[in-house]
Design a protein around this motif. Structure first.
Motif, mmCIF file in Angstrom:
data_model
loop_
_atom_site.group_PDB
_atom_site.id
_atom_site.type_symbol
_atom_site.label_atom_id
_atom_site.label_comp_id
_atom_site.label_asym_id
_atom_site.label_seq_id
_atom_site.Cartn_x
_atom_site.Cartn_y
_atom_site.Cartn_z
ATOM 1 N N GLY A 89 42.633 30.639 40.735
ATOM 2 C CA GLY A 89 42.208 30.785 42.230
ATOM 3 C C GLY A 89 40.985 29.250 42.413
ATOM 4 N N ALA A 90 42.077 29.148 43.562
ATOM 5 C CA ALA A 90 40.810 28.029 44.468
ATOM 6 C C ALA A 90 39.359 28.719 44.507
ATOM 7 N N VAL A 91 38.737 27.679 44.672
ATOM 8 C CA VAL A 91 36.809 27.763 44.320
ATOM 9 C C VAL A 91 36.964 28.175 45.693
ATOM 10 N N GLU A 92 37.268 27.839 47.323
ATOM 11 C CA GLU A 92 37.287 28.265 48.118
ATOM 12 C C GLU A 92 37.293 30.003 48.067
ATOM 13 N N ASP A 93 38.086 30.431 47.669
ATOM 14 C CA ASP A 93 38.405 31.948 47.918
ATOM 15 C C ASP A 93 37.748 32.684 46.054
ATOM 16 N N LEU A 94 37.090 32.181 45.427
ATOM 17 C CA LEU A 94 35.932 32.871 44.796
ATOM 18 C C LEU A 94 35.103 33.401 45.494
ATOM 19 N N PRO A 95 35.331 35.008 45.679
ATOM 20 C CA PRO A 95 33.831 36.103 46.085
ATOM 21 C C PRO A 95 32.740 35.062 44.247
ATOM 22 N N THR A 96 31.253 35.155 44.920
ATOM 23 C CA THR A 96 30.908 34.361 44.195
ATOM 24 C C THR A 96 30.273 35.604 42.980
ATOM 25 N N ASP A 97 30.613 36.748 43.519
ATOM 26 C CA ASP A 97 30.242 38.237 42.477
ATOM 27 C C ASP A 97 31.525 37.854 41.531
ATOM 28 N N ALA A 98 32.318 37.391 41.592
ATOM 29 C CA ALA A 98 33.413 37.089 40.684
ATOM 30 C C ALA A 98 33.181 36.048 39.733
ATOM 31 N N LEU A 99 32.227 34.968 40.672
ATOM 32 C CA LEU A 99 31.693 34.069 39.088
ATOM 33 C C LEU A 99 30.836 34.314 38.973
ATOM 34 N N ARG A 100 29.358 35.539 39.293
ATOM 35 C CA ARG A 100 28.852 36.576 38.587
ATOM 36 C C ARG A 100 29.209 37.092 37.395
ATOM 37 N N THR A 101 30.114 38.127 37.981
ATOM 38 C CA THR A 101 30.698 39.010 36.354
ATOM 39 C C THR A 101 31.203 37.459 35.814
ATOM 40 N N ILE A 102 32.515 37.066 35.457
ATOM 41 C CA ILE A 102 32.958 36.486 34.300
ATOM 42 C C ILE A 102 31.598 34.965 33.378
ATOM 43 N N PHE A 103 30.487 34.244 34.340
ATOM 44 C CA PHE A 103 29.354 34.605 33.349
ATOM 45 C C PHE A 103 29.028 35.388 32.668
ATOM 46 N N GLU A 104 29.000 36.188 32.826
ATOM 47 C CA GLU A 104 28.512 37.625 31.990
ATOM 48 C C GLU A 104 28.712 37.234 30.624
ATOM 49 N N THR A 105 30.665 37.797 30.589
ATOM 50 C CA THR A 105 31.321 37.182 29.101
ATOM 51 C C THR A 105 31.504 36.291 28.798
ATOM 52 N N ASN A 106 31.465 35.205 29.594
ATOM 53 C CA ASN A 106 31.928 34.016 29.326
ATOM 54 C C ASN A 106 31.059 32.641 29.172
ATOM 55 N N PHE A 107 29.410 33.280 29.676
ATOM 56 C CA PHE A 107 28.395 31.774 29.441
ATOM 57 C C PHE A 107 27.362 33.376 28.874
ATOM 58 N N PHE A 108 27.235 33.862 28.717
ATOM 59 C CA PHE A 108 25.285 35.143 29.058
ATOM 60 C C PHE A 108 25.476 35.481 28.119
ATOM 61 N N THR A 150 32.081 28.197 33.038
ATOM 62 C CA THR A 150 31.678 29.045 32.490
ATOM 63 C C THR A 150 32.008 27.436 31.046
ATOM 64 N N LYS A 151 33.034 27.479 31.138
ATOM 65 C CA LYS A 151 32.967 26.220 29.984
ATOM 66 C C LYS A 151 32.018 25.135 30.449
ATOM 67 N N PHE A 152 32.072 24.687 30.821
ATOM 68 C CA PHE A 152 31.533 23.205 31.253
ATOM 69 C C PHE A 152 29.527 23.661 30.940
ATOM 70 N N ALA A 153 28.394 24.760 31.489
ATOM 71 C CA ALA A 153 28.238 25.322 31.155
ATOM 72 C C ALA A 153 27.676 25.721 29.745
ATOM 73 N N LEU A 154 28.504 26.424 29.496
ATOM 74 C CA LEU A 154 28.688 26.623 28.206
ATOM 75 C C LEU A 154 28.713 24.722 26.928
ATOM 76 N N GLU A 155 29.283 24.499 27.412
ATOM 77 C CA GLU A 155 29.012 22.866 26.703
ATOM 78 C C GLU A 155 27.122 22.084 27.057
ATOM 79 N N GLY A 156 26.940 22.664 28.235
ATOM 80 C CA GLY A 156 25.914 22.144 28.430
ATOM 81 C C GLY A 156 24.528 22.548 27.262
ATOM 82 N N LEU A 157 24.809 23.700 27.524
ATOM 83 C CA LEU A 157 24.052 25.120 26.591
ATOM 84 C C LEU A 157 23.494 24.471 25.101
#
Length: 276
Positions: A89-108, A150-157
C-alpha cells in the motif's frame, strides 16, 4: 564432532522451510519454529524438531527459547531470524497502527529474540546471529513502505550491533534477498484487506495494478526470481565458513540495486526505480 544447533523462525513455508530441511540434512540440529501450531505439527511429522514461536508474542519467544535450551543443555550455535510479512500500500494510505503492528513482527521480534540468545552465545564463547533482511533493506520501492521501513530499521540496528560485537566470537550477519519464490504475496493479502482503504484512496485507480499483482495466482515468476534454495545456499556459507561475510546478496536484483546505490545520485536512482 559435536552436532551444531540452530533456531530458525518462519519455517511454515518458503525460505524458512527450505533452510530447515536442508540444514537438517547437512547434520545440523534444527529447531524449526512457526507461528501456528498446526504448521509445527506438520514439520514434526516430517522429522524436524518444531516449536511454536511468534515474533509478535514475547511470551512465545521466551517459552520457545527456554524449551530449546532445556533440550540442548543450555547451548545454541546459531539463530536465523526469518519470519516476516508485508502490508502492500501507499505510505499515505498506511494507518500508523498498521506500522506499529508490522514492526512488532519484522523488527521488535527480531530484536527480542536476538537479546534472548546473545547471553547464551557469550557464555559458550561463540555464535552466529543471522537475519533475513532484503534488497528492500537498503533500496526502497513504491507501495512497499511498511515492509521497507522494517527492513531499513533492521539493517541499521544490526549494523550497530555488529560494530558493538567487534572483538567477540559472535558474528552478526545480514542476508539480503531480492525476489524469491515464497508465499509473501499470499500472506500479505489479509493484511492489505485489513489496513488499506484503497477504495477511498486518492490513488484508487493506481491500486488496480497493485491488486492484480497481489492476487495473481498464475505462478509467473518475477524478473530475476530465484527459489528459496538460493537463500539457503548463502545461509550455509554464513553458518559454516570460518570467516562469514557481514552481508550476503541473493539474486541479480540485489546486486544491481547495490551497485546503483553506490554510483548513482538519489535523483537519478529515483528516475530509474520502477513505479510498482
Amino acid at each position: 564432532m559435536t552436532q551444531k544447533s540452530i533456531l530458525i523462525t518462519g519455517c511454515s513455508s518458503g525460505i524458512g522451510y527450505d533452510a530447515a530441511h536442508t540444514l537438517a540434512n547437512r547434520g545440523w540440529r534444527v529447531f524449526a519454529t512457526c507461528r501456528k501450531e498446526e504448521d509445527c505439527e506438520q514439520l514434526r511429522g516430517e522429522g524436524l524438531e518444531s516449536l511454536r514461536l511468534d515474533h509478535a508474542d514475547e511470551a512465545s519467544m521466551d517459552a520457545a527459547v527456554a524449551e530449546i535450551l532445556s533440550r540442548t543443555g543450555g547451548t545454541l550455535d546459531a539463530l536465523f531470524n526469518n519470519g516476516a510479512y508485508a502490508i502492500p500500500g501507499a505510505v499515505e494510505d498506511l494507518p500508523t497502527d498498521a506500522l506499529r503492528t508490522i514492526f512488532e513482527t519484522n523488527f521488535f521480534g527480531y530484536h527480542h529474540l536476538t537479546r534472548l540468545l546473545l547471553p547464551v552465545m557469550r557464555k559458550q564463547g561463540h555464535g552466529r546471529v543471522i537475519h533475513n533482511s532484503s534488497v528492500l533493506g537498503f533500496a526502497a520501492l513504491p507501495w512497499r513502505g511498511a515492509y521497507v521501513s522494517t527492513k531499513f530499521a533492521l539493517e541499521g540496528l544490526m549494523d550497530t550491533l555488529r560494530l558493538e560485537m567487534r572483538g567477540m566470537p559472535i558474528d552478526i550477519i545480514l542476508i539480503e534477498p531480492g525476489p524469491v519464490t515464497t508465499k509473501i504475496r499470499e500472506n500479505a493479502q489479509p493484511h492489505f484487506e485489513r489496513w488499506i482503504d484503497w477504495e477511498n484512496s486518492p490513488r484508487r485507480n493506481l491500486y488496480a495494478k497493485l491488486r492484480e499483482r497481489l492476487y495473481d495466482d498464475s505462478g509467473d515468476l518475477d524478473t530475476f526470481e530465484l527459489p528459496p534454495s538460493a537463500v539457503t545456499k548463502k545461509l550455509i556459507h554464513a553458518l559454516e565458513h570460518p570467516k562469514p561475510k557481514p552481508r550476503y546478496y541473493v539474486t541479480t536484483a540485489t546486486y544491481i540495486a547495490g551497485v546503483a546505490k553506490r554510483i548513482l545520485s538519489t535523483r537519478v536512482g529515483d528516475r530509474l526505480t520502477p513505479n510498482g
